[in-house]
Design a protein around this motif. Structure first.
Motif, PDB file in Angstrom:
ATOM      1  N   GLY A  53      -1.114  -6.789  -4.978  1.00 22.39           N
ATOM      2  CA  GLY A  53      -1.342  -5.353  -5.886  1.00 22.39           C
ATOM      3  C   GLY A  53      -0.132  -5.339  -6.843  1.00 22.39           C
ATOM      4  N   ILE A  54       1.228  -5.169  -6.274  1.00 19.43           N
ATOM      5  CA  ILE A  54       2.209  -5.060  -6.979  1.00 19.43           C
ATOM      6  C   ILE A  54       2.194  -5.919  -8.090  1.00 19.43           C
ATOM      7  CG2 ILE A  54       4.875  -5.113  -7.033  1.00 19.43           C
ATOM      8  CD1 ILE A  54       4.592  -3.853  -4.154  1.00 19.43           C
ATOM      9  N   PHE A  55       1.914  -7.270  -7.847  1.00 19.21           N
ATOM     10  CA  PHE A  55       2.246  -8.512  -8.554  1.00 19.21           C
ATOM     11  C   PHE A  55       0.917  -8.312  -9.913  1.00 19.21           C
ATOM     12  CE2 PHE A  55       0.598 -12.607 -10.141  1.00 19.21           C
ATOM     13  CZ  PHE A  55       1.797 -13.022 -10.770  1.00 19.21           C
ATOM     14  N   GLN A 244      -7.382  -1.244 -13.694  1.00 18.48           N
ATOM     15  CA  GLN A 244      -6.398  -1.711 -12.524  1.00 18.48           C
ATOM     16  C   GLN A 244      -5.194  -0.879 -12.409  1.00 18.48           C
ATOM     17  OE1 GLN A 244      -5.694  -6.087 -13.123  1.00 18.48           O
ATOM     18  NE2 GLN A 244      -8.014  -6.241 -13.178  1.00 18.48           N
ATOM     19  N   ILE A 245      -4.657  -0.312 -13.772  1.00 16.68           N
ATOM     20  CA  ILE A 245      -3.509   0.501 -13.790  1.00 16.68           C
ATOM     21  C   ILE A 245      -3.842   1.921 -13.139  1.00 16.68           C
ATOM     22  CG2 ILE A 245      -2.170   1.826 -15.503  1.00 16.68           C
ATOM     23  CD1 ILE A 245      -1.407  -1.244 -15.432  1.00 16.68           C
ATOM     24  N   MET A 246      -5.055   2.339 -13.280  1.00 19.23           N
ATOM     25  CA  MET A 246      -5.516   3.675 -12.596  1.00 19.23           C
ATOM     26  C   MET A 246      -5.719   3.659 -11.187  1.00 19.23           C
ATOM     27  SD  MET A 246      -8.216   4.896 -15.592  1.00 19.23           S
ATOM     28  CE  MET A 246      -8.399   6.476 -15.004  1.00 19.23           C
ATOM     29  N   LEU A 250      -3.894   5.768  -8.803  1.00 18.96           N
ATOM     30  CA  LEU A 250      -4.555   6.918  -7.951  1.00 18.96           C
ATOM     31  C   LEU A 250      -4.692   6.777  -6.464  1.00 18.96           C
ATOM     32  CD1 LEU A 250      -7.461   7.556 -10.268  1.00 18.96           C
ATOM     33  CD2 LEU A 250      -5.208   9.042 -10.188  1.00 18.96           C
ATOM     34  N   LEU A 251      -4.734   5.222  -6.204  1.00 20.12           N
ATOM     35  CA  LEU A 251      -4.820   4.803  -4.508  1.00 20.12           C
ATOM     36  C   LEU A 251      -3.524   3.998  -4.318  1.00 20.12           C
ATOM     37  CD1 LEU A 251      -8.674   3.508  -5.216  1.00 20.12           C
ATOM     38  CD2 LEU A 251      -7.811   5.750  -4.197  1.00 20.12           C
ATOM     39  N   GLY A 252      -3.117   3.286  -4.835  1.00 21.68           N
ATOM     40  CA  GLY A 252      -1.823   2.419  -4.485  1.00 21.68           C
ATOM     41  C   GLY A 252      -2.085   1.047  -4.587  1.00 21.68           C
ATOM     42  N   GLU A 253      -0.911   0.323  -4.176  1.00 15.04           N
ATOM     43  CA  GLU A 253      -0.808  -1.126  -4.499  1.00 15.04           C
ATOM     44  C   GLU A 253      -1.943  -1.926  -3.531  1.00 15.04           C
ATOM     45  OE1 GLU A 253       2.045   0.718  -3.653  1.00 15.04           O
ATOM     46  OE2 GLU A 253       3.151   0.585  -5.339  1.00 15.04           O
ATOM     47  N   ARG A 254      -2.140  -1.560  -2.278  1.00 12.13           N
ATOM     48  CA  ARG A 254      -2.935  -2.291  -1.504  1.00 12.13           C
ATOM     49  C   ARG A 254      -4.359  -2.118  -2.102  1.00 12.13           C
ATOM     50  NH1 ARG A 254      -6.477  -1.126   2.307  1.00 12.13           N
ATOM     51  NH2 ARG A 254      -6.893  -2.597   3.994  1.00 12.13           N
ATOM     52  N   GLU A 255      -4.896  -1.307  -2.375  1.00 11.62           N
ATOM     53  CA  GLU A 255      -6.022  -1.035  -3.095  1.00 11.62           C
ATOM     54  C   GLU A 255      -6.318  -1.906  -4.236  1.00 11.62           C
ATOM     55  OE1 GLU A 255      -4.511   1.368  -1.649  1.00 11.62           O
ATOM     56  OE2 GLU A 255      -5.641   1.767   0.081  1.00 11.62           O
ATOM     57  N   LEU A 256      -5.140  -1.562  -5.064  1.00  4.95           N
ATOM     58  CA  LEU A 256      -5.277  -2.937  -6.174  1.00  4.95           C
ATOM     59  C   LEU A 256      -5.553  -4.173  -5.990  1.00  4.95           C
ATOM     60  CD1 LEU A 256      -5.171  -3.044  -9.273  1.00  4.95           C
ATOM     61  CD2 LEU A 256      -2.552  -2.921  -9.235  1.00  4.95           C
ATOM     62  N   LEU A 383     -14.702   7.581 -16.584  1.00  2.00           N
ATOM     63  CA  LEU A 383     -15.480   7.189 -15.575  1.00  2.00           C
ATOM     64  C   LEU A 383     -14.383   6.848 -14.372  1.00  2.00           C
ATOM     65  CD1 LEU A 383     -18.495   5.107 -16.779  1.00  2.00           C
ATOM     66  CD2 LEU A 383     -18.598   7.236 -16.038  1.00  2.00           C
ATOM     67  N   ASN A 384     -13.255   6.232 -14.777  1.00  2.00           N
ATOM     68  CA  ASN A 384     -12.797   5.833 -13.412  1.00  2.00           C
ATOM     69  C   ASN A 384     -11.852   7.127 -13.161  1.00  2.00           C
ATOM     70  OD1 ASN A 384     -12.110   2.808 -12.920  1.00  2.00           O
ATOM     71  ND2 ASN A 384     -12.084   2.839 -15.137  1.00  2.00           N
ATOM     72  N   LEU A 385     -11.495   8.207 -14.124  1.00  2.00           N
ATOM     73  CA  LEU A 385     -10.841   9.288 -13.540  1.00  2.00           C
ATOM     74  C   LEU A 385     -11.832  10.215 -12.559  1.00  2.00           C
ATOM     75  CD1 LEU A 385      -9.248  10.461 -16.856  1.00  2.00           C
ATOM     76  CD2 LEU A 385      -8.022   9.967 -14.784  1.00  2.00           C
ATOM     77  N   VAL A 386     -13.148   9.929 -13.027  1.00  2.00           N
ATOM     78  CA  VAL A 386     -14.045  11.039 -12.269  1.00  2.00           C
ATOM     79  C   VAL A 386     -14.366  10.182 -11.010  1.00  2.00           C
ATOM     80  CG1 VAL A 386     -16.427  11.690 -12.219  1.00  2.00           C
ATOM     81  CG2 VAL A 386     -15.042  11.891 -14.082  1.00  2.00           C
ATOM     82  N   LEU A 387     -14.498   8.837 -10.819  1.00  2.00           N
ATOM     83  CA  LEU A 387     -15.189   8.119  -9.786  1.00  2.00           C
ATOM     84  C   LEU A 387     -14.349   7.518  -8.710  1.00  2.00           C
ATOM     85  CD1 LEU A 387     -18.051   5.969 -11.481  1.00  2.00           C
ATOM     86  CD2 LEU A 387     -18.120   8.113 -10.327  1.00  2.00           C
ATOM     87  N   ILE A 388     -13.097   7.317  -9.158  1.00  4.69           N
ATOM     88  CA  ILE A 388     -11.911   6.505  -8.242  1.00  4.69           C
ATOM     89  C   ILE A 388     -11.606   7.769  -7.204  1.00  4.69           C
ATOM     90  CG2 ILE A 388      -9.747   5.898  -8.065  1.00  4.69           C
ATOM     91  CD1 ILE A 388     -10.091   4.106 -10.495  1.00  4.69           C
ATOM     92  N   PRO A 389     -11.272   8.897  -7.641  1.00  4.38           N
ATOM     93  CA  PRO A 389     -10.920   9.873  -6.687  1.00  4.38           C
ATOM     94  C   PRO A 389     -11.985  10.285  -5.490  1.00  4.38           C
ATOM     95  CG  PRO A 389     -10.246  10.728  -8.611  1.00  4.38           C
ATOM     96  CD  PRO A 389     -11.263   9.451  -8.963  1.00  4.38           C
ATOM     97  N   HIS A 390     -13.326  10.057  -6.018  1.00  6.24           N
ATOM     98  CA  HIS A 390     -14.441  10.363  -5.228  1.00  6.24           C
ATOM     99  C   HIS A 390     -15.104   9.180  -4.256  1.00  6.24           C
ATOM    100  CE1 HIS A 390     -14.664  14.014  -7.773  1.00  6.24           C
ATOM    101  NE2 HIS A 390     -15.248  14.474  -6.624  1.00  6.24           N
ATOM    102  N   PHE A 391     -14.911   8.007  -4.932  1.00  4.67           N
ATOM    103  CA  PHE A 391     -15.548   6.829  -4.311  1.00  4.67           C
ATOM    104  C   PHE A 391     -14.501   5.498  -4.034  1.00  4.67           C
ATOM    105  CE2 PHE A 391     -19.021   8.964  -7.000  1.00  4.67           C
ATOM    106  CZ  PHE A 391     -19.750   9.306  -5.654  1.00  4.67           C
TER     107      PHE A 391
END
Length: 438
Positions: A53-55, A244-246, A250-256, A383-391
């Protein structure tokens, strides 16, 4: 009669030259897909979700601003070289120095963006290393020369050499248990290697030193033609990669890392519809000279064929997604299966988009094409601002599918000039229509 015509085409020197040129490009693209998939999976398994994810974040962050370094000169310089081949050194030299200046401008822009994002010092170092490769992109002007002469064989050989060298380096670092820093360094070596091989290929033909030439009037002319493309390139990268930036923010490197693993599998086949559309569209355009009805019929068939291709890929992956992810990446990436199950449906709309880009160009609707991409970037961010925090990651995948649907299909309904394309795409997406069509 038709057989004799085919034999005549095969014997034509120009036809053989274009076929040879296209074949080298096609082979290079196939090798890049295979190596990118296999070696990329190996690297991802080795690094694990967090490090991967960091890479990915460092590469994506750099890619968003990479269009600044290119300055939108690619097609413009090729056009000018074809029109005035006697000015080869002036065009190549001027473009070289402009792209070099663009590279340093990119480094400055990336530096300011890093301050705004507040990344860690390690991530900032990785971003600086990768973005430094923009300096070597100045040698891409050699590619422009070979394109103007229909000699892509030389460029393809350079890219294949770069690909093999890069793949071997990555495998060596995997087997030697190297840290993430060395994989980041490969991204820089990649660009340096391509720049060096392109320059050597150019000099091997006994041509002059273009970098000694610069013409201020030519520079102004090139920039006047290319500045809209710089902004367009930036907007396109935001539209394609801002998710991917968001996710990292919002979630972290592992999730990316998990998300990127799914996206790479989902997008690995995207070059094939692009190749098919590019190959068939000249015949579609020629049909327009015969009759509008024939033109629209062929375009409809292209939409239908590409969507069927997407369905053939999408449906099996949708049911086997978790097994595919675990088999390729390992158990630690299992969560990426849910992302792949949704993200894979973007391919249906990508196929429609690939074909419609050519249609927009044929109908001289480039400005609407830019507006469409700009709208896609805005929708994707919202959409990412709305959906990523919830789902979470599933929300990012949903945002991607919806964005592609709006860009590829529903945008066309907004203008009377593009509405015929909207109706054709809706007809293609209608399952019963697909079944009835031949």
């Amino acid at each position: 009669m038709r057989l004799e015509r085919l034999r005549g085409m095969a014997a034509h020197a120009g036809f053989r030259r274009y076929l040879n040129n296209t074949s080298w490009m096609f082979c290079e693209q196939i090798l890049r897909i295979v190596a990118g998939l296999l070696v990329g999976i190996w690297v991802a398994r080795y690094l694990g979700p967090a490090q991967f994810g960091i890479f990915t974040y460092a590469v994506t962050f750099t890619a968003i601003f990479a269009g600044v370094a290119k300055l939108g000169l690619d097609g413009i310089v090729v056009r000018d070289l074809v029109d005035a081949p006697e000015k080869r050194d002036i065009y190549l030299g001027t473009a070289f120095w402009l792209k070099l200046a663009g590279a340093f401008l990119t480094l400055a822009v990336v530096g300011v963006a890093q301050l705004i994002m507040g990344n860690s010092r390690t991530i900032n170092l990785y971003i600086f290393i990768i973005s430094s490769g923009a300096v070597f992109q100045a040698f891409e002007v050699v590619d422009f020369y070979f394109q103007s002469k229909t000699l892509s064989k030389f460029v393809s050989l350079c890219k294949i050499t770069q690909l093999l060298f890069s793949s071997l380096l990555k495998l060596y670092f995997v087997f030697s248990g190297s840290e993430l820093f060395w994989f980041v360094l490969v991204a820089l070596v990649d660009q340096a290697m391509l720049g060096l091989t392109l320059y050597l290929a150019y000099r091997s033909r006994g041509l002059g030193s273009f970098y000694r030439c610069f013409d201020a009037a030519v520079a102004r002319s090139l920039l006047r033609d290319s500045w809209p493309l710089i902004f367009s390139s930036f907007v396109t990268m935001v539209y394609m990669r801002i998710d991917q930036i968001m996710i990292k923010s919002l979630l972290g490197e592992r999730e990316l890392g998990l998300y990127t693993a799914a996206v790479r599998l989902s997008e690995v086949w995207y070059s094939f519809p692009a190749i098919i559309a590019s190959s068939l569209f000249p015949a579609i355009v020629s049909a327009k000279k015969i009759s509008e009805a024939l033109y629209l019929t062929r375009l409809q068939r292209l939409y239908t064929g590409l969507v069927w291709m997407a369905i053939v890929v999408t449906v099996p992956v949708m049911f086997l997604c978790e097994w595919v992810v675990v088999f390729l990446y390992g158990e630690v990436f299992r969560e990426a299966g849910r992302v792949l199950q949704i993200h894979i449906w973007s391919g249906v709309f990508v196929c429609l988009n690939v074909a419609s880009v050519n249609w927009f160009t044929t109908e001289n609707l480039q400005r609407l094409l830019f507006y469409r991409t700009f709208l896609g970037a805005l929708i994707n961010v919202a959409l990412n601002l709305v959906l990523i925090p919830h789902f979470g990651l599933v929300g990012a995948a949903l945002a991607n599918v919806v964005t592609h649907a709006v860009v590829a299909v529903f945008f066309d309904a907004l203008s009377t000039r593009t509405r015929p394309g909207f109706f054709m795409k809706m007809k293609t997406l209608n399952f019963m229509s697909l079944v009835r069509m031949r």
